[in-house]
Scaffold this motif. Structure first.
Motif: not given
Length: 153
Positions: A83-88, A120-133
């Protein structure tokens, strides 16, 4: 079921092709891979057991594995280095919708402790959807990660 049985070969072949071009192939999960493939195992486990660790790395989505009711750390222990890549992302407790990182129920502190085991080598911050902007949500998550030094120590 027949399509899932063919998937590891397709992923391995994809890994062979990308390796010849100097690119590492990785597979990103959602929650449906954690459904039962047959009476004994889930689709995700079938993929992990039947693909080459060198050709097929996993891009683990921490939200989707949690939504499926499973523990990312257990997978790190069972399949070290895959698991060298994570979606956080994070998940709301009540609705299981997406939440800003730090505002949900995912145990990042425990996950962070196993980053070496995971590979883990790389991780990616992701926000698929939100009630906020959506950009405000990403900023909230980034600030939480920065304050807690997640994934860098």
């Amino acid at each position: 079921i027949e399509k899932y049985k063919k998937l590891p070969d397709l992923l391995n072949k994809s890994g062979e092709i990308t390796a010849r071009s100097g690119i590492q192939f990785a597979y990103h999960n959602h929650d449906f891979e954690f459904e039962k493939f047959d009476e004994e195992q889930m689709i995700y486990d079938f993929i992990l057991k039947n693909t080459s660790p060198n050709l097929v790395k996993m891009e683990l989505d921490l939200y989707w594995i949690t939504k499926a009711g499973l523990d990312a750390v257990e997978y790190f222990n069972n399949y070290p280095g895959r698991f060298p890549l994570w979606h956080v992302k994070d998940m709301r407790k009540d609705t299981k919708d997406f939440a800003e990182v730090g505002n949900g129920i995912i145990d990042f502190e425990n996950i962070k402790k196993k980053k070496k085991k995971a590979g883990l080598e790389y991780w990616f911050l992701e926000q698929d959807s939100s009630d906020n902007d959506i950009f405000d949500s990403i900023l909230i998550s980034k600030k939480y990660i920065d304050r807690n030094h997640y994934f860098f120590q």
